[in-house]
Write a protein that holds these residues in place. Structure first.
Motif, short mmCIF file in Angstrom:
data_model
loop_
_atom_site.label_atom_id
_atom_site.label_comp_id
_atom_site.label_asym_id
_atom_site.label_seq_id
_atom_site.Cartn_x
_atom_site.Cartn_y
_atom_site.Cartn_z
N UNK A 99 -4.50 -19.86 -85.29
CA UNK A 99 -5.38 -20.03 -84.14
C UNK A 99 -4.60 -19.86 -82.84
N UNK A 100 -3.37 -20.35 -82.81
CA UNK A 100 -2.56 -20.24 -81.60
C UNK A 100 -2.29 -18.79 -81.24
N UNK A 101 -1.92 -17.96 -82.22
CA UNK A 101 -1.62 -16.57 -81.89
C UNK A 101 -2.90 -15.82 -81.52
N UNK A 102 -4.01 -16.21 -82.13
CA UNK A 102 -5.28 -15.56 -81.78
C UNK A 102 -5.65 -15.85 -80.33
N UNK A 103 -5.60 -17.10 -79.95
CA UNK A 103 -5.94 -17.47 -78.57
C UNK A 103 -4.99 -16.81 -77.57
N UNK A 104 -3.71 -16.73 -77.92
CA UNK A 104 -2.73 -16.13 -77.00
C UNK A 104 -3.01 -14.65 -76.80
N UNK A 105 -3.24 -13.94 -77.90
CA UNK A 105 -3.51 -12.50 -77.78
C UNK A 105 -4.83 -12.25 -77.06
N UNK A 106 -5.82 -13.10 -77.32
CA UNK A 106 -7.11 -12.90 -76.66
C UNK A 106 -7.05 -13.27 -75.18
N UNK A 107 -6.23 -14.24 -74.83
CA UNK A 107 -6.05 -14.56 -73.41
C UNK A 107 -5.55 -13.34 -72.65
N UNK A 108 -4.60 -12.65 -73.23
CA UNK A 108 -4.08 -11.44 -72.60
C UNK A 108 -5.12 -10.32 -72.59
N UNK A 109 -5.82 -10.15 -73.69
CA UNK A 109 -6.79 -9.06 -73.78
C UNK A 109 -7.97 -9.27 -72.84
N UNK A 110 -8.42 -10.49 -72.71
CA UNK A 110 -9.60 -10.79 -71.91
C UNK A 110 -9.29 -11.08 -70.45
N UNK A 111 -8.03 -11.46 -70.18
CA UNK A 111 -7.67 -11.87 -68.84
C UNK A 111 -8.15 -13.27 -68.48
N UNK A 112 -8.62 -14.01 -69.47
CA UNK A 112 -9.15 -15.36 -69.25
C UNK A 112 -8.06 -16.38 -69.58
N UNK A 113 -7.54 -17.03 -68.56
CA UNK A 113 -6.43 -17.96 -68.72
C UNK A 113 -6.81 -19.19 -69.54
N UNK A 114 -8.10 -19.49 -69.63
CA UNK A 114 -8.50 -20.67 -70.40
C UNK A 114 -8.09 -20.54 -71.87
N UNK A 115 -8.02 -19.31 -72.38
CA UNK A 115 -7.62 -19.14 -73.77
C UNK A 115 -6.13 -19.38 -73.95
N UNK A 116 -5.35 -19.23 -72.89
CA UNK A 116 -3.94 -19.61 -72.96
C UNK A 116 -3.82 -21.12 -73.19
N UNK A 117 -4.68 -21.88 -72.55
CA UNK A 117 -4.69 -23.33 -72.77
C UNK A 117 -5.03 -23.65 -74.22
N UNK A 118 -5.99 -22.93 -74.78
CA UNK A 118 -6.35 -23.14 -76.19
C UNK A 118 -5.17 -22.80 -77.10
N UNK A 119 -4.43 -21.73 -76.75
CA UNK A 119 -3.25 -21.35 -77.54
C UNK A 119 -2.21 -22.47 -77.52
N UNK A 120 -1.96 -23.03 -76.35
CA UNK A 120 -0.99 -24.12 -76.24
C UNK A 120 -1.44 -25.33 -77.05
N UNK A 121 -2.72 -25.65 -76.98
CA UNK A 121 -3.24 -26.79 -77.73
C UNK A 121 -3.08 -26.58 -79.23
N UNK A 122 -3.38 -25.37 -79.70
CA UNK A 122 -3.26 -25.09 -81.14
C UNK A 122 -1.81 -25.13 -81.58
N UNK A 123 -0.91 -24.60 -80.76
CA UNK A 123 0.51 -24.64 -81.11
C UNK A 123 1.03 -26.08 -81.11
N UNK A 124 0.59 -26.86 -80.13
CA UNK A 124 0.98 -28.27 -80.10
C UNK A 124 0.46 -29.00 -81.34
N UNK A 125 -0.76 -28.65 -81.77
CA UNK A 125 -1.29 -29.26 -83.00
C UNK A 125 -0.45 -28.84 -84.21
N UNK A 126 -0.04 -27.59 -84.25
CA UNK A 126 0.83 -27.13 -85.33
C UNK A 126 2.12 -27.95 -85.36
N UNK A 127 2.72 -28.12 -84.21
CA UNK A 127 3.95 -28.91 -84.14
C UNK A 127 3.71 -30.35 -84.57
#
Length: 402
Positions: free
Chosen positions: A125-153
């Motif tokens: 989920x983290x890599x999906x949100x990160x790649x989609x944040x870049x593709x869409x230009x929507x920074x909110x998905x970067x926050x989702x990527x960080x949250x998913x990576x933090x959950x992984x950790x």
């Protein structure tokens, strides 16, 4: 034409590109998209017919990452962006339970079926949100990527020592052990977050610092120099657990780890990581390659003893994808002929046995001699990830000098 000579490189780059963009990705766009409930089907028959509608949360993340990555690195095609968004939306609606942990499987309409002890759904989920944040230009998905990576950790590692802490399959008081999986998947996840979002601080470390920490753990605990092998599980001090689980080697997993480390070496010009990655590749190729029938064994025993799992000598699609990447990347970094020869061997065996010229994509599961075990093109474990990632990565690796 000599394998990986300048002329051959151009032809091979074209082959990887064509197989990716004209075969594999169209197969999944035609057959894997759920136009009614969103997200992706992955249980597909040889011709793409859906044979089961339950959904792997792993593959909502993996698929969304793949489609978004194509949009980021090839061209921003609307069909790729829409496909990525479908997986992203399904993840956001149905991926997590109330605690924030991601499911492993859900029904077609998102009702939870299975929660595994692993936390790999979080990493994908983290890599999906990160790649989609870049593709869409929507920074909110970067926050989702960080949250998913933090959950992984949080779910995958002991916060005090940053060592794997998945709930054990056996009593940890009787036989404590550490697994390599969280470390190597952590490396790949942090690499993708850094590539798409920059080297941000998450849970007290930057992505690069997390990568360094995990590579060091692999080198010091899981790389066994006495036996010249990369171990899957070890005792907490890195020693061999002399039982079935402790002796079992997974060559495909090790070769995947090798190219993650080599990728880091290449990006940062780290000679120590280069040597580590090549060592893993050299040792585990020798253990994994089937000299009689060709292809990569699924499991081997550290001491050459019988392996308990009955599929130990089968040929699965994903280890071959990882071997194709690892050998090509090793040749790119060294120019050594043995890596070109290994790449030729695994490329030719894979395309001869896994690829389906009639219906497209690859079979996933073969007997040792290359006969088809099941015609499935997808399952809870096989979807639009290992194969398209390999084709995309190798095409781009070859193209600059093509």
């Amino acid at each position: 034409m000599q394998w990986l000579s300048p002329a051959h490189r151009a032809a091979l780059a074209t082959e990887y590109r064509r197989h990716l963009l004209d075969d594999v990705i169209p197969f999944w766009l035609r057959h894997g998209m759920d136009s009614q409930q969103g997200g992706y089907f992955t249980a597909l028959d040889r011709d793409g017919a859906v044979v089961d509608t339950d959904k792997s949360i792993w593959f909502q993340g993996r698929g969304a990452w793949m489609f978004a990555t194509l949009a980021n690195t090839v061209e921003p095609r609307r069909e790729w962006l829409d496909a990525a968004r479908s997986g992203i939306d399904f993840l956001q609606r149905f991926g997590r339970d109330s605690s924030g942990k991601y499911h492993f499987t859900v029904t077609r309409d998102g009702r939870p079926l299975r929660m595994r002890r692993y936390a790999f759904s979080e990493s994908f989920a983290a890599i999906a949100f990160a790649a989609y944040a870049r593709a869409s230009g929507d920074e909110s998905f970067a926050d989702h990527a960080h949250e998913a990576f933090a959950a992984y950790l949080r779910y995958a590692f002991d916060p005090a020592q940053s060592l794997p802490q998945f709930p054990a399959k056996i009593n940890p008081q009787t036989r404590p052990m550490l697994g390599i999986g969280p470390l190597m998947i952590g490396i790949a996840t942090a690499q993708e977050l850094r590539a798409n979002l920059g080297d941000r601080i998450i849970a007290g470390r930057s992505c690069t610092q997390w990568i360094d920490h995990w590579i060091d753990s692999i080198a010091t605990r899981f790389l066994n120099r006495e036996h010249e092998a990369l171990l899957e599980v070890v005792a907490p001090d890195g020693s061999v657990i002399d039982h079935f689980d402790g002796r079992m080697l997974n060559p495909g997993h090790a070769l995947e780890c090798a190219w993650f480390v080599l990728q880091e070496a290449r990006q940062r010009d780290r000679a120590d990581y280069r040597q580590l990655g090549l060592t893993i590749l050299d040792w585990m190729w020798r253990r994994g390659w089937d000299c009689e029938y060709g292809g990569i064994f699924y499991f081997r025993d550290l001491r050459g003893l019988p392996v308990q799992e009955y599929w130990q000598d089968m040929k699965f699609w994903w280890p071959h994808c990882e071997a194709i990447i690892a050998t090509l990347l090793a040749f790119e970094m060294t120019g050594e002929s043995r890596y070109a020869e290994w790449h030729r061997a695994v490329h030719e065996w894979s395309f001869r046995h896994f690829a389906d010229a009639e219906f497209g994509e690859w079979y996933g599961y073969l007997h040792r001699d290359g006969r088809i075990s099941t015609p499935l093109k997808g399952s809870m474990w096989k979807g639009p990830f290992h194969l398209p990632r390999m084709l995309w990565y190798c095409w781009r690796l070859l193209e600059p000098r093509g």
